[in-house]
Design a protein around this motif. Structure first.
Motif, PDB file in Angstrom:
ATOM      1  N   ALA A 227      -4.083  -1.017  -3.188  1.00 47.46           N
ATOM      2  CA  ALA A 227      -3.366  -2.248  -2.862  1.00 47.46           C
ATOM      3  C   ALA A 227      -4.251  -3.476  -3.069  1.00 47.46           C
ATOM      4  CB  ALA A 227      -2.859  -2.192  -1.422  1.00 47.46           C
ATOM      5  N   SER A 228      -5.527  -3.364  -2.703  1.00 47.39           N
ATOM      6  CA  SER A 228      -6.428  -4.504  -2.896  1.00 47.39           C
ATOM      7  C   SER A 228      -6.630  -4.786  -4.382  1.00 47.39           C
ATOM      8  CB  SER A 228      -7.767  -4.243  -2.201  1.00 47.39           C
ATOM      9  OG  SER A 228      -8.485  -3.193  -2.834  1.00 47.39           O
TER      10      SER A 228
ATOM     11  N   ARG B  55       1.285   3.744  -3.445  1.00 47.34           N
ATOM     12  CA  ARG B  55       0.854   5.152  -3.366  1.00 47.34           C
ATOM     13  C   ARG B  55       2.049   6.083  -3.485  1.00 47.34           C
ATOM     14  NH1 ARG B  55       0.039   9.165  -4.529  1.00 47.34           N
ATOM     15  NH2 ARG B  55      -1.368  10.787  -3.783  1.00 47.34           N
TER      16      ARG B  55
ATOM     17  N   ALA C  66      -5.588   4.501  -0.481  1.00 43.02           N
ATOM     18  CA  ALA C  66      -4.487   3.688  -1.021  1.00 43.02           C
ATOM     19  C   ALA C  66      -4.682   2.215  -0.691  1.00 43.02           C
ATOM     20  CB  ALA C  66      -3.147   4.177  -0.475  1.00 43.02           C
ATOM     21  N   ASP C  67      -5.467   1.919   0.353  1.00 43.67           N
ATOM     22  CA  ASP C  67      -5.737   0.507   0.658  1.00 43.67           C
ATOM     23  C   ASP C  67      -6.538  -0.144  -0.463  1.00 43.67           C
ATOM     24  OD1 ASP C  67      -7.765   2.272   1.489  1.00 43.67           O
ATOM     25  OD2 ASP C  67      -8.616   0.823   2.901  1.00 43.67           O
TER      26      ASP C  67
ATOM     27  N   GLN D 217       0.831  -1.206   0.000  1.00 44.77           N
ATOM     28  CA  GLN D 217       0.000   0.000   0.000  1.00 44.77           C
ATOM     29  C   GLN D 217       0.862   1.252   0.000  1.00 44.77           C
ATOM     30  OE1 GLN D 217      -3.161   0.035   2.922  1.00 44.77           O
ATOM     31  NE2 GLN D 217      -2.954   2.231   3.245  1.00 44.77           N
TER      32      GLN D 217
END
Length: 907
Positions: A407-408, A239, A403-404, A235
């Motif tokens: 990442a996902s 970002r 940003a999570d 993450q």
């Protein structure tokens, strides 16, 4: 109280409808839910006080000294401050909104003032999310800040001040930060004849450098990744590399912006590197890393060519981990809680902590903390320039929201190899849906901060013992509380045992002595019996002599002698944390090798290494992690050598004994032949984090403290084929490396006899520990087999037999006790030996000459250190003087030690 104008409208006091216990998570463990305290009457009386609670993670509790708290209380009469230690595990909203908000609610109920950060420490995640603020869990501080005539927002570094502001609200006051930057090994760039990273680098420049700096073997297998990401924090990496934003601030409230060409290009480039095996999950070991600036300051290279340098991320930017204080929306005292949060951000004692490189306030830059033996990062002027520039150019936390979801998206692409833009659009839609759902819950949200448990009303003649466990978290807490219940029910004097954990890392390393100033008695998973600590310890001889149930002959090996000083016993041993081996039995079977017995020999071990090396994987069967050379000492002993004899005090240094030279030569031959993977030990000797590579055989430390996770020994998931065995035996010596845990009584304990009654009962309760009992009789306790398994008990019994064997060398294991001031001397002879081995194995130096030089330096250091006066553990100046003297001795004995003591003045 300061002049803070009350905002125009403050809603009605929130009442408690649901009691939810605050959870605490240990290192790698599952949530441990303590009993919810009973509600108490909080209606104000004539002498009522405002009680404010502050939730902080374990590593920061030491920053909140009693003196610091009393300063605030003195300045604000009628207000009391109480700490709540919580290492909260809050999953990202992208992994499930319900789980995220449930965890946020548990945390925001824990205290009025809440520690927040944007990077996980001890299982914390970014606690303040847009979803959490939309749902109403955090108090909007903007009205209070606007009314505060003493808060100057211009005193904050701009990117930090902006970090917790969004949706026209201000959700936390920052107090410290650490930027995430690009760290690099300049020697790797020099060898590749490449220019160092610069501010003008683009994502293409980075990916090209990663490919050039990666190395492959003849079969095309990647042997060295070009870049690694600190802690696997995808993450933060994604970002930080995105040349764009994940937030659309053109609308109010703001919305996620994920489905962009910039995001698509980034994910495709990063996925290609990942699929080619060029991204590592190590810690600043690849030529390039995306890592916090603290890792630059903690680097311990053996020379300037090994020390990493730092640069901004491509696009001339950096990510930020920003620490701050928020206020729970469930606080009954929001104005007072805000005052406390704002006051804390002005304290150097809080800003200078072990995971920050820069205070948030400009007025605190380069200001040392007063009355705190603070953990000191070795920040050079070059590093400081990188940190300062990175913070100025950094992406504020507010701009890194969502940003999570980025990442996902990446995780889904790795699994499905789907269309990047379509997957980004799906993630954006999911984020929007979560925001709407969170906002819709706000009007129905009813919760309040838990009321602190009131003081105990003890019956006449009864006492409460203050007992602490020196660990980041209390493992087996249910077993501890069960013991406490049984003990207090049966003891005629002790009505309560106040169980706590203590893990103060902010001082000069003597966590036990500081703990004994607060608690009556403590458990520690290390042997801390050293001369400098004796004034804080109670001698146990008279208590042991009066205990008819205690039998010295029941104690294994030399466990009692290890805690004996001046012919007196200072610690009651309870458990042993041995270093052992885990192995993949399935791979042994496939290779046609017999399963290792608990008594296998060093020759059998060497034959296994040769056989595994020759199989189809092409990888050595044994790739040691960094355990301060444990495996080397074990193998040297098995081959008949004893370079440092820990059976004497001080330890006897004899690197040049002919038998020892011959033993070391055999280990050197194994390393040079590639039968196991040798990693430099001298340059990494003080680095706790050394991420291992999966291998058939690996080292572990069997302990309830969880050091296996802390020092990175778990090289992959366990399976049914994972088995335990011991290090191999030798014809002359065997060796057992272990740390000794046990109980101490404070010299200032209110009732030493009551303490002894409790700790003597705890010491014979195997359910409290997930390690080996220190008493022979407990090896047959049914509880041990039921909790740890028959195979583990069989291993323990073999270790017990070895400890009782006079030819066994007891070797000290890695433990927090090794950070004790005088115990640090133990490490220096090891470093000299490691330096010699590095030059022999990696540079083909002559073994005998290298060992002679190492022995000379080690003995010179030992002689110098013996002349240092014992430090006063209550005096910061005395401890710092001792450390400085210690460093001078090391550098004088061997100038190569200078990088380990860069802050020491040698004039």
């Amino acid at each position: 109280m300061r002049n803070v104008q009350r905002p125009g409208v403050m809603g009605p006091r929130i009442v408690v409808l649901v009691l939810v216990a605050v959870f605490v998570v240990g290192c790698g463990g599952q949530p441990n839910v303590p009993p919810t305290p009973a509600p108490v009457d909080t209606s104000p009386g004539e002498d009522s006080s405002v009680i404010l609670t502050v939730a902080v993670p374990s590593f920061m509790t030491g920053n909140f000294s009693p003196g610091l708290i009393s300063q605030f209380e003195s300045a604000h009469p009628g207000t009391k401050v109480s700490l709540v230690k919580i290492d909260a595990a809050i999953p990202p909203a992208a992994q499930g909104l319900d789980r995220h908000l449930a965890a946020v609610q548990q945390y925001t109920r824990a205290a009025d003032v809440l520690y927040v950060a944007s990077f996980p420490y001890l299982n914390n995640t970014s606690i303040i999310s847009t979803e959490a603020t939309r749902a109403g869990y955090f108090l909007d501080l903007k009205p209070l800040v606007d009314a505060d005539t003493e808060l100057n927002s211009n005193d904050y570094l701009p990117t930090l001040w902006q970090s917790y502001q969004w949706d026209q609200g201000l959700w936390a006051l920052p107090f410290a930060a650490d930027p995430y930057v690009l760290t690099y090994d300049s020697s790797a760039f020099d060898n590749a004849q490449m220019a160092y990273p610069s501010d003008q680098w683009t994502l293409n420049d980075l990916t090209e450098a990663v490919r050039k700096l990666s190395t492959k073997d003849a079969n095309g297998t990647v042997t060295r990744a070009g870049i690694d990401v600190y802690g696997g924090q995808t993450q933060f990496a994604l970002r930080g590399l995105l040349n764009g934003s994940t937030v659309d601030t053109s609308s109010l409230p703001s919305v996620p912006k994920l489905a962009t060409p910039e995001s698509e290009a980034l994910l495709q480039a990063w996925l290609k590197l990942d699929q080619d095996g060029l991204i590592g999950s190590d810690y600043n070991k690849a030529p390039l890393s995306i890592a916090p600036a603290t890792t630059l300051a903690l680097a311990t290279g053996s020379g300037s060519s090994k020390r990493r340098s730092g640069a901004l991320l491509p696009g001339n930017q950096a990510m930020l981990d920003v620490q701050g204080f928020a206020v729970s929306a469930g606080s009954q005292y929001p104005e007072q809680a805000y005052l406390l949060a704002a006051w804390l951000t002005r304290r150097t004692e809080i800003a200078n902590n072990i995971v920050a490189t820069i205070p948030a306030r400009q007025s605190l830059q380069n200001v040392a903390a007063n009355n705190v033996a603070a953990f000191t990062l070795n920040i050079t002027p070059e590093m400081q320039a990188v940190i300062t520039k990175a913070v100025a150019k950094a992406i504020p936390v507010s701009e890194a929201r969502f940003a999570d979801y980025l990442a996902s998206t990446y995780d889904r692409l790795k699994q499905s190899n789907g269309d990047p833009m379509a997957t980004l659009k799906a993630a954006e839609d999911a984020a929007l849906k979560n925001l709407k759902t969170a906002a819709s819950q706000k009007n129905n949200l009813v919760f309040a901060v838990q009321t602190p448990v009131p003081s105990l009303n003890l019956p006449p003649g009864k006492i409460a013992l203050k007992f602490a466990i020196i660990q980041p978290q209390i493992t087996n807490e249910q077993a501890w509380r069960s013991l406490i219940d049984k003990f207090t029910a049966s003891d005629s004097q002790v009505a309560a045992v106040l169980l706590d954990n203590y893990y103060d890392l902010t001082g000069t390393g003597d966590v036990l002595s500081r703990g004994l100033l607060t608690y009556d008695c403590v458990y520690a998973p290390f042997n801390a019996v050293t001369p400098d600590r004796l004034p804080k310890l109670l001698n146990l001889d008279s208590l042991l002599a009066a205990d008819s149930a205690f039998d010295k002959r029941d104690m294994l090996g030399n466990t009692l002698s290890q805690v004996t000083l001046d012919n007196k016993i200072w610690m009651l041993p309870s458990d042993i944390s041995p270093y052992v081996l885990k192995y993949d039995s399935q791979r042994f079977s496939k290779a046609g090798l017999p399963q290792p017995a608990l008594t296998w020999t060093v020759d059998q071990f060497a034959d296994v290494l040769k056989a595994l090396k020759a199989d189809s994987t092409g990888q050595p069967g044994f790739i040691p992690a960094n355990t301060f050379g444990t495996y080397l000492f074990q193998l040297i002993a098995a081959y008949g050598g004893n370079p440092i004899d820990y059976r004497t005090s001080p330890a006897t240094i004899n690197f040049t004994d002919p038998a020892t030279i011959d033993a070391i030569q055999q280990v050197v031959t194994l390393a040079k032949n590639g039968d196991f993977k040798y990693r430099p030990l001298f340059s990494q000797g003080m680095d706790l984090v050394y991420q291992p590579e999966p291998s058939t055989i690996r080292q572990v430390m069997l302990t309830g403290f969880g050091l296996e996770n802390l020092i990175g020994l778990s090289g992959g998931n366990e399976s049914a084929s994972t088995k335990l065995t011991l290090y191999p035996k030798g014809n002359k010596f065997s060796a057992v490396t272990f740390s000794l845990g046990g109980f101490y009584i404070s010299a200032t304990a209110q009732d030493p006899q009551a303490c002894y009654r409790f700790i003597s009962r705890a010491a014979v309760t195997p359910a409290l520990f997930s390690s080996m009992p220190a008493r022979r009789s407990l090896l047959a306790d049914p509880t041990l087999a039921s909790t740890q398994g028959a195979d583990t008990v069989a291993l323990y019994k073999q270790i017990g037999a070895l400890l009782d064997d006079p030819t066994t060398l007891p070797l000290p294991g890695l433990s927090l006790g090794s950070t004790s001031l005088q115990a640090r001397a133990q490490l220096m002879p090891q470093l000299e030996l490691f330096e010699a081995l590095d030059t022999v194995i990696l540079k083909d130096a002559d073994l005998k000459t290298a060992l002679e030089n190492a022995e000379s330096s080690a003995k010179a250091f030992q002689s110098c250190a013996a002349t240092l006066p014992s430090p006063d553990v209550t005096s910061v100046d005395s401890q710092r003087a001792y450390i400085n003297g210690f460093g001078k001795c090391a550098i004088k004995a061997d100038p190569a030690m200078a990088p380990f003591f860069a802050a020491i003045k040698t004039d």
